[in-house]
Enzyme design. Sequence first.
Site, PDB file in Angstrom:
ATOM      1  N   ARG A   1       0.823  -1.219   0.000  1.00 46.40           N
ATOM      2  CA  ARG A   1       0.000   0.000   0.000  1.00 46.40           C
ATOM      3  C   ARG A   1       0.854   1.265   0.000  1.00 46.40           C
ATOM      4  NH1 ARG A   1      -4.862  -1.760   4.111  1.00 46.40           N
ATOM      5  NH2 ARG A   1      -6.095  -2.781   2.505  1.00 46.40           N
TER       6      ARG A   1
ATOM      7  N   GLY B   1     -14.310  -3.249   0.759  1.00 44.32           N
ATOM      8  CA  GLY B   1     -15.653  -2.740   1.078  1.00 44.32           C
ATOM      9  C   GLY B   1     -16.053  -1.593   0.172  1.00 44.32           C
TER      10      GLY B   1
ATOM     11  N   LYS C   1     -21.739 -16.380  -0.240  1.00 40.87           N
ATOM     12  CA  LYS C   1     -23.181 -16.268  -0.031  1.00 40.87           C
ATOM     13  C   LYS C   1     -23.910 -15.400  -1.038  1.00 40.87           C
ATOM     14  CE  LYS C   1     -23.057 -17.004   4.898  1.00 40.87           C
ATOM     15  NZ  LYS C   1     -23.259 -16.414   6.213  1.00 40.87           N
TER      16      LYS C   1
ATOM     17  N   GLY D   1     -14.130  -8.561  -3.506  1.00 40.01           N
ATOM     18  CA  GLY D   1     -14.333  -9.882  -2.903  1.00 40.01           C
ATOM     19  C   GLY D   1     -13.004 -10.592  -2.801  1.00 40.01           C
TER      20      GLY D   1
HETATM   21  P1  AMP Z   1     -16.393 -13.492  -0.850  1.00 41.55           P
HETATM   22  O1  AMP Z   1     -15.642 -12.705   0.207  1.00 41.55           O
HETATM   23  O2  AMP Z   1     -17.828 -13.241  -0.895  1.00 41.55           O
HETATM   24  O3  AMP Z   1     -15.721 -13.333  -2.187  1.00 41.55           O
HETATM   25  O4  AMP Z   1     -16.310 -15.025  -0.395  1.00 41.55           O
HETATM   26  C1  AMP Z   1     -15.110 -15.692  -0.385  1.00 41.55           C
HETATM   27  C2  AMP Z   1     -15.183 -16.965   0.408  1.00 41.55           C
HETATM   28  O5  AMP Z   1     -16.137 -17.854  -0.153  1.00 41.55           O
HETATM   29  C3  AMP Z   1     -13.855 -17.697   0.369  1.00 41.55           C
HETATM   30  O6  AMP Z   1     -13.295 -17.707   1.641  1.00 41.55           O
HETATM   31  C4  AMP Z   1     -14.206 -19.086  -0.108  1.00 41.55           C
HETATM   32  O7  AMP Z   1     -13.561 -20.105   0.612  1.00 41.55           O
HETATM   33  C5  AMP Z   1     -15.707 -19.169   0.120  1.00 41.55           C
HETATM   34  N1  AMP Z   1     -16.319 -20.153  -0.779  1.00 41.55           N
HETATM   35  C6  AMP Z   1     -16.212 -20.225  -2.109  1.00 41.55           C
HETATM   36  N2  AMP Z   1     -16.852 -21.299  -2.592  1.00 41.55           N
HETATM   37  C7  AMP Z   1     -17.390 -21.946  -1.535  1.00 41.55           C
HETATM   38  C8  AMP Z   1     -18.158 -23.127  -1.399  1.00 41.55           C
HETATM   39  N3  AMP Z   1     -18.496 -23.863  -2.458  1.00 41.55           N
HETATM   40  N4  AMP Z   1     -18.541 -23.491  -0.159  1.00 41.55           N
HETATM   41  C9  AMP Z   1     -18.199 -22.747   0.912  1.00 41.55           C
HETATM   42  N5  AMP Z   1     -17.469 -21.601   0.851  1.00 41.55           N
HETATM   43  C10 AMP Z   1     -17.074 -21.215  -0.370  1.00 41.55           C
END
Ligand code: AMP
Length: 395
Positions: free
Chosen positions: A34, A376, A197, A353
């Site tokens: 950074r 964020g 999610k 993400g």
């Molecule tokens: P995000 O911050 O929304 O991009 O979510 C990322 C997280 O989603 C990571 O830590 C992944 O391990 C988790 N993830 C991705 N695919 C799956 C899955 N099929 N089941 C459970 N967690 C998942």
Amino acid sequence: MIDNYNFNGKRALVRVDFNVPLNKETFEVTDGTRIRAALPTLKKILNDGGSLVIMSHLGRPKNGPEEKFSLKHIVPTLEAALGKSVIFLDDCVGDKIVEQTKEFEAGKVILLENLRFHKHETAGTENFAQQLAQHGDVYVNDAFGTAHRAHASTTVVAKFFPNDKLFGYLISKEIESVERLFSTGEKPVTAIVGGAKVSSKISIITNLLDKIDNLILGGGMVYTFSKAMGGQVGSSLVEDDQLETAKEILKMAEAKNVSVILPEDSIIANGFSNDAEKKETSSSEIPDGWMGLDIGPKATESCVSCIENSKTILWNGPMGVFEFDNFEAGTKAVAQACVNVSAQGGFTLIGGGDSVAAINKYGLADQVSHVSTGGGAMLEFLEGKELPGIKAIQS
Ligand code: AMP
């Protein structure tokens, strides 16, 4: 535009994001990315003949100053990056500090102490912002990571520089990247939305549907969609309260002529662990006791082909649990496909993400068009929200 501004003879008050990780015992900077990322803006100001008063937050101090959150720890790294000595001041406001910042001297670099040692920073207190404003003739915001917060140094301070407020190169690039995705980018435009999610991605997906041609869904959220369509998902991650939302999203996509790729197959595991037994199956026929942890080979092929036929890409969220090496293949293939699109002259934005962590894991960050520096902030930007730190400069 920072390029069109001449800082000669001016004291630039620059808000950067030097919220860097420190070694817990020695307080040495363990990752100076950074700090190095801010260099183009800092050097432009110095090369023009201006001086710098740099301000940032570090960590989350609760009640005033705390040794472990002092910005003095980053001075050696900043000096090495700039190739100049840095004057560190042990507060960010007050008469003694103004005494040091008020005289202009070309090439002088001052670093103020952690803004968040004062609760007025996050509260956005106007009087505190006014005190900060005394340190500069021009205000530059280059801290995208906090642009979604209406803090004193990111937003409120801008009002004291009605004619001399601008974005640094880092924020400018973030804004241009999102504009390219939303409106000016070449078609086809594809969004890859993965992660854990559905609930955390609904606003992004709905905001994007008016702007994209293809939507690739991946990660844990796939199984909520699969269940909503009547599939069997075993013990995969499912949000039962989002089943209707999932159906709604698919309907909206159809109405807006967005083609949706839902992974037809998955790599499933008999436990949430890198060492779990694994096999391939349809994403809608997952047996009890098994869970989908990555997209399967057929789905990977469809995703890669869609990505490689696109000219503008957003990648937000991994395709599976890429932190487990045995379940990273889908995510890795998507990362490589993004690199291939960039190599062909397409535009690829990675952000908002854990796809940022994924592209870094594979050492490919410098082979895509832009990796966002603000988790964020990028999320809110992609959701179509107005970011206070950006509005404060543009208005
Ligand atoms: P995000 O911050 O929304 O991009 O979510 C990322 C997280 O989603 C990571 O830590 C992944 O391990 C988790 N993830 C991705 N695919 C799956 C899955 N099929 N089941 C459970 N967690 C998942």
